[in-house]
Write a protein that holds these residues in place. Structure first.
Motif: not given
Length: 569
Positions: A251-275
């Motif tokens: 969950d604490d990678h939210l802003q990091l993932l947004r900055r990447s501008d990629c369409f899809v990301a892996r690998k997401i932790w199943p418990g990352a409800g905020a993402l």
């Protein structure tokens, strides 16, 4: 034309169903391959969640094992269903059940619509690959790998060594040139259809069944054969650690993932409800993106990897104790070790502290106590002045002192009679600066020698010991393996240009500050020194580290007459 998604799932089916439903509800056909090792009950529950979506297909045909052909076969099976059941699909996007869309589906559809003939797949020759982990590049294609590396690692390694020993090499089919790349791609319908319908596909598949990790080479190789235009990059953000394992996003990678501008990301932790909540939405703000550019966060990952492997400079901790050959520096910040100056000048520590603004200690490794600045008994980080505690691990004592005072330069005095066990540590530390006036240890001995009750035999014995210890210390500091910056003068050399040499020490201790010495510290009375050194020579000891005795006597007498040496009487 739209984009279809192939999802390979083997765990966290609840999250995979959530992603599949999100895509399908936005007019993206989805074909999900569920590993046959998943229980029938879990497969049934997964299919039930997607039952009402007409553009979703769920198949379960392969037991997928990492590094083996089964993953490629599962992808081929799902891709065949996609092309057969959904003729309106222009691109097919391969993802896993742990992947998460980072941008609205419409943004991806628009992006691919502007590039209808472009295949997005990382595809490079083995000579250009620098990221493979495991020691196999071209040998992936020239050796045979009939067993699982994860299940039978010893057998796997033994069979590889045997093939190398006997010189076995497989024949690579003439129709292909091996390429490698990320498993996650987005191919056009035409390219994927050409791969699936190729006349020589049975031969190609038979060859790749014994290639190691074929999911990183099968489509990457065949796309070069059929694609009209390839962009050798993936639209999926995936990062790997130094062991080749994928990074997990939380969950604490939210802003990091947004900055990447990629369409899809892996690998997401199943418990990352905020993402999942943030990205599986139709928030208009999610659409304000540019060209996919995972390089924006590559630097951050590189720094994180370096910190994980090397740790923070000078930090020693129970969970990560650095090996000496894998650290850049032994301590966390620059520090200075001065030898001989405190006995040559009166109140040298106080004078230097006022001049530089640094914390100037006495002899931290003296026999009686650790002489902290200001006479403190307990210093930053709970360090005691007890010599017993300090000498239990002198290297840790110094490393802790520097770590606990980061931001403030530490300076301490040293002498040949101190605990010499710290010197190998200091010598190999690039953070250390040492200024040594050799032979200065004779000054306090000369002052003792003029006393009526002086025992010259004991003084001579002590002088011989100190000279031997100082010689060993200088030899250690001068070794090719030494990384500390060393300034060394004999006592005579220093006295010849005392102010200039002292100015140099101050400049190197405090770089970037132009402090001209207008007020020199007072020098101690050196008049008994030449006579004492001559007496040592007369008794058979050569005090070579102090320099030429005749020059020393001339310097002391001439300096006093001309006022060049300010001597405290």
């Amino acid at each position: 034309m739209t984009v279809g998604f192939v999802l390979l799932c083997h765990q966290s089916l609840g999250r995979a169903a959530q992603v599949a439903a999100h895509l399908a509800e936005r007019d993206c056909p989805v074909v999900v391959h569920v590993d046959t090792r998943v229980s029938a009950a879990d497969r049934g529950a997964f299919a039930e969640k997607l039952k009402g979506l007409a553009n979703v297909r769920v198949i379960s045909r392969q037991a997928c094992e990492w590094g083996t052909w089964s993953i490629v076969q599962a992808t081929l099976d799902a891709a065949g269903v996609m092309l057969r059941d959904f003729p309106g699909v222009g691109h097919v996007f391969l993802a896993s059940g742990s992947c998460l869309p980072l941008r609205p589906v419409q943004a991806l559809r628009d992006y691919l619509g502007q590039r209808p003939d472009t295949d997005f797949i990382e595809s490079v020759t083995t000579e250009d690959v620098g990221w493979t982990v495991g020691g196999l590049d071209i040998e992936r294609f020239t050796l045979r790998f009939p067993v699982s590396w994860r299940k039978h690692r010893r057998l796997f390694d033994t069979y590889v060594r045997l093939q190398r020993r006997v010189g076995f090499r497989r024949r690579i089919p003439q129709a292909i040139t091996p390429h490698l790349g990320s498993q996650w791609w987005c191919l056009t319908r035409d390219t994927l259809a050409a791969i699936l319908e190729a006349d020589d596909r049975p031969e190609i598949d038979r060859y790749f069944r014994r290639v190691w990790i074929p999911d990183e080479s099968y489509f990457q190789t065949l796309a070069r054969r059929y694609a009209r235009r390839i962009e050798s990059r993936s639209l999926t953000l995936s990062k790997f650690d130094v062991h080749g394992r994928p990074h997990l996003f939380y969950d604490d990678h939210l802003q990091l993932l947004r900055r990447s501008d990629c369409f899809v990301a892996r690998k997401i932790w199943p418990g990352a409800g905020a993402l999942y909540t943030a990205f599986l939405s139709d928030d208009p703000g999610q659409g304000a993106h540019g060209e996919p550019n995972p390089g924006k966060i590559d630097r951050l990952f590189a720094k994180a990897t370096e910190r994980r492997v090397k740790g923070r400079t000078g930090l020693y901790m129970q969970s990560r104790f650095p090996r000496p050959d894998r650290v850049n520096a032994r301590t966390a910040a620059p520090y200075a070790v001065l030898q001989g100056l405190d006995v040559l000048f009166a109140d040298f520590e106080g004078w230097l502290s006022r001049l530089t603004g640094s914390r100037v200690h006495g002899r931290l490794f003296g026999a009686e106590r650790a002489a902290f600045a200001g006479g403190e008994q307990v210093f930053n980080g709970g360090l005691s002045d007890s010599p017993i505690l300090r000498d239990y691990n002198p290297q840790a004592f110094l490393a802790n002192l520097i770590w606990n005072t980061r931001g403030e330069r530490q300076i301490f005095q040293f002498a040949p009679q101190d605990n010499l066990a710290i010197l190998p540590f200091v010598a190999t530390d690039p953070q250390a600066y040492m200024a040594v006036v050799s032979g200065a240890w004779a000054i306090p001995l000369a002052m003792q020698a003029v006393r009526p009750d002086a025992d010259f035999v004991a003084l001579r014995r002590e002088a011989a010991l100190l000279q031997r210890q100082e010689t060993e210390a200088l030899d250690l500091l001068s070794q090719p393996t030494s990384k500390a910056r060393l300034r060394h003068w004999s006592l005579v050399e220093f006295l010849e240009r005392a102010q200039d040499h002292l100015q140099l020490v101050v400049d190197e201790i405090s770089p970037g500050t132009a402090r001209r010495l207008t007020d020199m510290p007072q020098m101690v009375d050196l008049t008994p020194l030449p006579q004492f050194l001559q007496a040592l020579r007369n008794e058979g000891m050569q005090p070579v580290l102090a320099g030429d005795l005749g020059d020393l006597e001339a310097l002391i007498q001439g300096g006093e007459k001309r006022g060049r040496l300010r001597v405290a009487k």
